[in-house]
Structure formats: structure tokens, C-alpha cells
Write an enzyme that holds these catalytic residues in place. Structure first.
Site, PDB file in Angstrom:
ATOM      1  N   ARG A   1      15.757  11.072  45.030  1.00  0.00           N
ATOM      2  CA  ARG A   1      15.026   9.866  46.117  1.00  0.00           C
ATOM      3  C   ARG A   1      15.931   9.591  47.951  1.00  0.00           C
ATOM      4  NH1 ARG A   1      14.166   4.059  44.448  1.00  0.00           N
ATOM      5  NH2 ARG A   1      16.495   3.849  45.608  1.00  0.00           N
TER       6      ARG A   1
ATOM      7  N   CYS B   1      15.824   6.734  50.315  1.00  0.00           N
ATOM      8  CA  CYS B   1      16.081   5.600  50.686  1.00  0.00           C
ATOM      9  C   CYS B   1      16.756   5.424  52.266  1.00  0.00           C
ATOM     10  CB  CYS B   1      15.527   4.873  50.132  1.00  0.00           C
ATOM     11  SG  CYS B   1      15.218   2.998  50.553  1.00  0.00           S
TER      12      CYS B   1
END
Length: 128
Positions: A106, A108
Site C-alpha cells: 500500500r 498513502c
């Protein structure tokens, strides 16, 4: 012709521009970013909602798109999250972790602005 096909479902927000909800290849599904907008076109705002509900709606949209492509949330290998402020990170993360228990890779990042003035957008890549 390339070995890929556009994916569309009426169970997720309609694309806000000239792009597909996803592109499916024989091995991978590339989902476009999903904003907190339901299939009827209603956009959640911070005045009427919160980041937790917005995160959940983005992920529900991704779920619908992945299912239309013959995949699922459990096959996601990479997630990219865009926030208009890192002040939303903790609340977003609490909701996010309830959906992605297998902990895909991930990123972000905080960005200046997102489409339709929303504070969050989420995209992903999944196995077919």
C-alpha cells in the site's frame, strides 16, 4: 488487439471522466480510483459524513468493480490511497484494516485536491 477489456458495473459509482472503472487482463485487474460516491451518484461530504464512512464507500465500490471483473477484495495485491489531508490518516486506517486483513502492499499520500472536491480516493490492483 490487446488482451484486455474494460470493466463496468452499475453497482459502483459511474466514472467521472473518460475512463473505465477497471481494466481486466488475463492475470490482473487494474481498478481506477474510487471516490466516496454511491452508484446513484450521491457524493458523501465531510459536512454530512466522516472519513470512516467515505473509506468504506470507496472500498465497497472497489469490491463491486472487482466482482464485475471476476475477482475479489481478497485478491488485491496493491492499494493506493489519496487523501487531501494526512489529518484523515488515522480514521481512514481504522476502517481500511477491517477490509484488507491480508495486508496488501500500500501507498498513502496527501494530495492538494481530488475530483469532485472529495477528501479521499482509493485505487487498487488485484489478481484475476
Amino acid at each position: 488487439m490487446a488482451d484486455f477489456k474494460p470493466v463496468y458495473t452499475d453497482k459502483a459509482a459511474f466514472p467521472a471522466g473518460p475512463y473505465s472503472q477497471a481494466i481486466a487482463t488475463p492475470h490482473t485487474i487494474y481498478c481506477s480510483g474510487q471516490i466516496p460516491c454511491d452508484a446513484a451518484g450521491t457524493i458523501l461530504t465531510l459536512e454530512s459524513s466522516n472519513i470512516s464512512a467515505m473509506t468504506e464507500l470507496c472500498i465497497k465500490n472497489l469490491t463491486a468493480v472487482l466482482e464485475a471483473a471476476g475477482s475479489s477484495l481478497s485478491k488485491v495485491v496493491k492499494v493506493n490511497i489519496f487523501l487531501n489531508s494526512m489529518d484523515h490518516f488515522v480514521e481512514m486506517n481504522k476502517t481500511y484494516e477491517t477490509f484488507f486483513t491480508h495486508k496488501p502492499a500500500r501507498s498513502c499520500v496527501a494530495v492538494y485536491q481530488l475530483p469532485k472536491g472529495v477528501p479521499i480516493e482509493i485505487e487498487c490492483i488485484a489478481l484475476a
